[in-house]
Structures are given as C-alpha cells and as structure tokens.
Design a protein around this motif. Structure first.
Motif, mmCIF file in Angstrom:
data_model
loop_
_atom_site.group_PDB
_atom_site.id
_atom_site.type_symbol
_atom_site.label_atom_id
_atom_site.label_comp_id
_atom_site.label_asym_id
_atom_site.label_seq_id
_atom_site.Cartn_x
_atom_site.Cartn_y
_atom_site.Cartn_z
ATOM 1 N N VAL A 218 0.613 -1.335 0.074
ATOM 2 C CA VAL A 218 -0.056 -0.008 0.090
ATOM 3 C C VAL A 218 0.842 1.319 0.005
ATOM 4 O O VAL A 218 0.687 2.199 -0.832
ATOM 5 N N LEU A 219 1.956 1.197 0.935
ATOM 6 C CA LEU A 219 2.762 2.502 0.659
ATOM 7 C C LEU A 219 3.494 2.491 -0.466
ATOM 8 O O LEU A 219 3.861 3.617 -0.934
ATOM 9 N N TYR A 220 3.930 1.367 -0.948
ATOM 10 C CA TYR A 220 4.798 1.529 -2.220
ATOM 11 C C TYR A 220 3.808 2.299 -3.055
ATOM 12 O O TYR A 220 4.201 2.717 -3.965
ATOM 13 N N LEU A 221 2.590 1.709 -3.355
ATOM 14 C CA LEU A 221 1.538 2.453 -4.394
ATOM 15 C C LEU A 221 1.369 3.930 -4.075
ATOM 16 O O LEU A 221 1.394 4.675 -4.869
ATOM 17 N N LEU A 222 1.297 4.091 -2.747
ATOM 18 C CA LEU A 222 1.116 5.713 -2.471
ATOM 19 C C LEU A 222 2.525 6.257 -2.789
ATOM 20 O O LEU A 222 2.364 7.578 -3.217
ATOM 21 N N ASP B 151 11.221 14.437 -4.507
ATOM 22 C CA ASP B 151 11.588 13.001 -4.196
ATOM 23 C C ASP B 151 12.253 12.707 -2.891
ATOM 24 O O ASP B 151 11.844 11.598 -2.336
ATOM 25 N N LYS B 152 12.756 13.410 -2.395
ATOM 26 C CA LYS B 152 13.612 13.412 -1.125
ATOM 27 C C LYS B 152 12.703 13.204 0.041
ATOM 28 O O LYS B 152 13.102 12.720 1.070
ATOM 29 N N LYS C 286 4.540 10.231 -9.074
ATOM 30 C CA LYS C 286 3.896 10.608 -10.285
ATOM 31 C C LYS C 286 3.099 11.920 -10.298
ATOM 32 O O LYS C 286 3.095 12.708 -11.216
ATOM 33 N N ALA C 287 2.565 12.255 -9.080
ATOM 34 C CA ALA C 287 1.630 13.436 -8.923
ATOM 35 C C ALA C 287 2.630 14.552 -8.727
ATOM 36 O O ALA C 287 2.057 15.941 -8.606
#
Length: 97
Positions: free
Chosen positions: A18-22, A34-35, A28-29
């Motif tokens: 779930v966190l990976y997808l988040l 990123d950091k 993407k958004a």
C-alpha cells in the motif's frame, strides 16, 4: 529483506505494498520532492499502524497505551522501510552496470 519481514506483524504486511503504491502516486503527481517521499511514507505507515492498533487493542491502562504507541511506531516505520526497499530493488534492477 526476509529478516525484516519477520519483524512485521502478519496483519500489517499489507502496509508495504500500500505504501509502495502511495509512494508511486506521490512521485507521479509530483506532490512532494523525491527526497521527502520516504518521510511521507513513514508518516503514512505510522498513521495506518496507529489506526490498526487502536482498532484491535483493548487498552486498560497507561502501559497498554505505551505499548500501543511503540507497536504503531515500529510497525509503521518497518512497513515504510520495506516499501522504500522494494522501490529501490525495482529501480536498481532496471540499471545496466
């Protein structure tokens, strides 16, 4: 990775994907630099673990509450760590070296 998975409660293993997808969605958004994505995933992991702990634990005193806080923090951080680790595995496997 297998050693870390031994420390996460089986009921909370679902937090890692779930966190990976988040994290993928945040990237993407471009909602975060990123950091800061691992920090956001850590906070989300802890928050979701707190919800699970509060929903499944009968707290009768301050010791139970302290244990619930400890469990939520450690489980949330471990799940976030697994999701970041999985992300790095995917990224590194695509590199040619």
């Amino acid at each position: 990775m297998e050693q870390i998975m031994n420390y996460i409660k089986p009921e909370l293993l679902i937090l890692a994907p779930v966190l990976y997808l988040l994290g993928a969605g945040l990237k993407k958004a471009q909602a975060f630099a990123d950091k800061y994505i691992p920090l956001a995933l850590g906070a989300a992991g802890v928050l979701l673990a707190v919800v699970w702990v509060l929903a499944t634990t009968d707290m009768t005193g301050y010791k139970d509450a302290l244990q619930a806080v400890f469990v939520a923090l450690t489980q949330g951080i471990l799940a976030a760590g697994c999701s970041v680790y999985a992300n790095q595995l995917v990224k590194q496997s695509g590199k040619d070296e």
